[in-house]
Design an enzyme around this catalytic site. Structure first.
Site, PDB file in Angstrom:
ATOM      1  N   ASP A 154       0.866  -1.174   0.000  1.00  0.00           N
ATOM      2  CA  ASP A 154       0.000   0.000   0.000  1.00  0.00           C
ATOM      3  C   ASP A 154       0.908   1.230   0.000  1.00  0.00           C
ATOM      4  O   ASP A 154       2.134   1.130   0.168  1.00  0.00           O
ATOM      5  CB  ASP A 154      -0.977  -0.009   1.178  1.00  0.00           C
ATOM      6  CG  ASP A 154      -2.215   0.845   0.861  1.00  0.00           C
ATOM      7  OD1 ASP A 154      -2.134   1.677  -0.072  1.00  0.00           O
ATOM      8  OD2 ASP A 154      -3.249   0.702   1.529  1.00  0.00           O
TER       9      ASP A 154
HETATM   10  C1  NOJ Z   1      -3.950   3.940  -0.070  1.00  0.00           C
HETATM   11  C2  NOJ Z   1      -5.147   3.067   0.035  1.00  0.00           C
HETATM   12  O1  NOJ Z   1      -5.143   2.364   1.252  1.00  0.00           O
HETATM   13  C3  NOJ Z   1      -5.266   2.078  -1.102  1.00  0.00           C
HETATM   14  O2  NOJ Z   1      -6.477   1.395  -0.985  1.00  0.00           O
HETATM   15  C4  NOJ Z   1      -5.160   2.789  -2.413  1.00  0.00           C
HETATM   16  O3  NOJ Z   1      -5.338   1.888  -3.464  1.00  0.00           O
HETATM   17  C5  NOJ Z   1      -3.799   3.441  -2.491  1.00  0.00           C
HETATM   18  N1  NOJ Z   1      -3.679   4.417  -1.419  1.00  0.00           N
HETATM   19  C6  NOJ Z   1      -3.552   4.131  -3.828  1.00  0.00           C
HETATM   20  O4  NOJ Z   1      -4.356   5.217  -3.971  1.00  0.00           O
END
Ligand code: NOJ
Length: 757
Positions: free
Chosen positions: A296
């Site tokens: 993430d």
């Molecule tokens: C953080 C989020 O937790 C995740 O779900 C998302 O896909 C990414 N950022 C990218 O935007």
């Protein structure tokens, strides 16, 4: 003997058909494995040419400048790094032209390896569908697959080849802002939806021009962040993990999901990003997942904050060892992996494995043959303006609206009312309807979104007058608009009040300790009710809210969540009965925050609370009901359904056998409608405690007024199994209770059967 002959012919015909089907399946399988082998060969041939730096380059994903979905690292050297083959993927690049320009740079690199373009296409690209929790309320798997399919069609025409969806985290705490992004509290429903959404995004096969890679996230157990606080820790038994939180991820693997994203949380002290048990042992080991795992945003580097890595070097070591293949935005891989290999801390075989997984997807998508295959301005225009997409969005939006209350059958409204007062801060805004995680495409004006006002205007006839007053803001104490609202209410036959959260009150980083309807909106309702006029309340939100005053006093309530670009039309369809609401809640709605977490499939405990009459010496709060305000699976219709004739094919089932269950549902009301018939099982005595009930099947059926249908379910060993103390998946002989309900509480029929050896 003509009878004998015809029987023989039929038999032969069936045999021939079976052989043909088998032959086709085998042929397809052979072709597929041949294709896979050919791709593996190509991957190996590219890998052989790569330097260590180029290999590590494939493991980096950077953010573009369009929209930051996390804390940004300023980096003015991106183009240069891409040209040197030091980046494998970009996220948040918007529009074919911009995507093309980055790809152009990538293919100037020595080995001309194309980039992957990732994006949070969560509930639509231009055409915005209901937020995922809303769609989940439809329990309509085909519709959800279609909405993902359309989202993929639009996104892939605009250059994107990878969506960070579906989020398949089970979520039982509505304070957690991200409940809007998932399918709710239930494992069975969540797994079915995970499967459907992956299929929808990925279509027939990766490589078709209208397909994007899906990404099951957040692996794992992020939905159980303590206290519903985003980014928080998760502390969970292995049994709960395996039984409740992992199955939707497994369903995504079964559906062929191309990628996984790990998570911000630690699980029992081990950050998901550095969690070998999750990523190598379970995902890539036990489940045989062949795709790749992306971290993430920044989560590799965040292991320093977790306190499990001293610095970026240790964080990178932990993540790559644990099986995180691609580093989203933290740059720990970029800065440390070469050194880690030189220091012999990371074997190059680990790097090779991660690179191969990523290159494989680039080949499968067809990017090596044509790096620009997803960038076609003509196709983009056609896809973004396809009227069939708006039609589908309207249909699924209507299917997502939950009718919570309908006193005196106030709804549906007659189409020839003289005057309607449409009041509230959410009547006229456009973008609010899209909810969080929408995509704001630069240059596209918002007028394609159908406001709630416009939707009603589209619906009513020339003889109906529609009056408007805002009444109040979503937040704040200003009551200045109350008087005007009351004034128009007095002139109307019926009042429709649209209230709720702001769209950005739920989503990532949007956890809230107070989930009441904000501001003075419920006070406005009080004043409107004082006029004596019937008031229909529309509640717009990204999570279950607490709204006891509204629930107890409004004449009718529709929970409209955030319904997307066709919100206005869909709401009007439901208000006036052109669509008879059929949705059912995918999450329990608490009576107050103090009840959280509250979910239907809890254990009985040694001192079960079964009613609100007695609170002493049982498992309840002294000052609160034991029941949620609205339970999982709850939702009304304009018609009524009668359940009868529950029959089981046998009362004793051998382990390898199955029980066929049939039940008759009759539409006993005046309107045609759909009912979501829910089947729950309770294992009455187990070697460990079992939930009081668990959803194990459901069927959404359409019945015309007066019509009856008999539906069938099958109970097999799988549906009776659970993880025992040794974490073995077992079905234990003994008695089971089978209940059929219109919700998890509104149980209509009950039977028992025994599982025997
Ligand atoms: C953080 C989020 O937790 C995740 O779900 C998302 O896909 C990414 N950022 C990218 O935007």
């Amino acid at each position: 003997m003509p009878f004998k002959h015809s029987f023989y012919n039929l038999f032969m015909k069936k045999m021939v058909i079976r052989i043909l089907v088998l032959f086709t399946v085998l042929l397809q399988f052979k072709m597929l494995t041949a294709q896979q082998r050919a791709i593996d060969k190509k991957v190996d041939s590219v890998l052989r040419l790569m330097t260590l730096e180029e290999k590590i380059g494939q493991l980096n994903q950077y953010n573009d400048d369009w929209r930051a979905t996390g804390p940004v690292t300023v980096d003015n050297d991106k183009a240069n790094q891409i040209r040197k083959g030091q980046v494998g993927s970009l996220l948040n690049v918007l529009g074919t032209e911009r995507i093309k320009s980055w790809q152009m740079i990538a293919i100037q690199s020595r080995l001309k390896i194309p980039l992957l373009f990732g994006q949070d296409v969560i509930h639509g690209y231009k055409t915005t569908f209901p937020i995922p929790i809303a769609e989940a309320a439809s329990w309509d798997l085909d519709a959800m697959e279609l909405s993902a399919r359309i989202a993929a069609t639009e996104a892939s025409a605009a250059g994107i080849n990878w969506t960070f969806a579906p989020m398949v985290d089970i979520a039982r705490d509505p304070r957690w802002g991200r409940v809007m992004e998932g399918a709710g509290e239930d494992t069975y429903l969540g797994s079915k939806i995970a499967f459907a959404r992956v299929k929808g995004f990925q279509g027939n096969k990766l490589g078709d021009t209208n397909t994007v890679m899906a990404c099951a996230k957040h692996f794992a157990a992020y939905g159980a962040a303590i206290g519903g606080r985003d980014y928080n820790s998760v502390d969970m038994s292995d049994r709960l993990l395996w039984e409740v939180y992992l199955p939707p991820f497994k369903a995504a693997v079964d559906a062929g999901v191309a990628t996984f994203m790990n998570a911000f949380n630690d699980l029992n002290g081990v950050p998901a990003t550095g969690n070998k048990y999750l990523q190598r042992d379970i995902l890539k080991g036990k489940w045989g997942f062949k795709g790749f795992v992306v971290s993430d945003w920044g989560s590799v580097g965040e292991m320093i904050n977790h306190g499990t890595a001293k610095n970026g070097y240790e964080a990178a070591l932990s993540a790559i060892t644990a099986g995180s293949d691609m580093d989203m935005e933290s740059r720990c891989y970029k800065k440390n992996l070469v050194q880690l290999v030189k220091d012999k801390k990371v074997p190059v075989t680990l790097i090779d494995d991660a690179v191969k997984r990523i290159l494989k997807k680039k080949f499968e998508l067809g990017l090596f043959d044509d790096p620009f295959k997803f960038c076609n301005t003509g196709r983009e225009q056609a896809a973004l303006n396809n009227p069939a997409h708006a039609k589908a969005a309207r249909e699924i939006a209507a299917k997502s609206i939950v009718l919570l209350k309908n006193s005196n059958n106030l709804l549906p409204l007659a189409k020839n009312l003289k005057t309607i007062a449409f009041i509230g801060p959410l009547v006229k805004p456009l973008k609010q309807n899209k909810g969080f995680w929408d995509i704001d495409i630069p240059g596209i004006d918002s007028n394609f979104i159908v406001s709630q006002w416009k939707g009603l205007q589209n619906k009513i006839g020339a003889n109906t007058t529609l009056l408007y007053a805002k009444g109040c803001d979503i937040e704040g104490n200003n009551r200045e608009g109350f008087a005007e609202a009351v004034e128009i209410a007095k002139q109307a036959d019926v009042v429709i009040l649209s209230i709720g959260e702001r769209r950005d009150m739920s989503g990532e980083a949007k956890s809230r300790s107070n989930i009441n309807i904000p501001g003075v909106q419920e006070d406005l309702l009080k004043e409107l009710l004082a006029t004596g006029k019937p008031v229909v309340v529309l509640i717009n939100a990204g999570r279950p809210l607490v709204f006891n005053y509204t629930a107890d006093n409004a004449s009718a309530i529709l929970y409209t969540w955030w319904l997307g670009s066709e919100a206005g039309n869909a709401i009007a369809d439901v208000l006036f009965g052109d669509y008879n609401p059929s949705a059912k809640l995918p999450m329990s709605f608490p009576l107050s925050v103090g009840q959280i977490p509250i979910y239907y499939s809890h254990f009985n405990t040694g001192r079960p609370a079964t009613s609100d009459d007695k609170h002493h010496y049982n498992s309840s709060y002294n000052d609160l009901s034991i029941f949620p305000k609205y339970e999982f699976g709850y939702g009304l219709s304009y018609t009524s359904f009668h359940y009868s004739n529950l029959q089981l094919s046998k009362k004793k089932m051998k382990i390898q056998d199955q029980v066929e269950v049939s039940v008759t549902i009759s539409n006993t009301g005046k309107y045609d409608g759909e009912e979501i018939v829910q089947l729950y099982i309770r294992d009455k005595v187990g070697s460990i405690a079992r939930p009081v009930k668990e959803l194990k099947d459901f069927s959404k059926i359409k019945l015309n007024a007066g019509e009856s249908k008999t539906i069938k379910f099958v109970i097999n060993k799988e549906k009776l199994s659970f993880y025992n103390q040794q974490l073995q998946w077992v079905a234990e002989p003994g008695d089971f209770e089978l209940t059929i309900g219109a919700s998890s509480k509104d149980i209509r029929l009950k039977e028992e059967f025994e599982l025997v050896k």
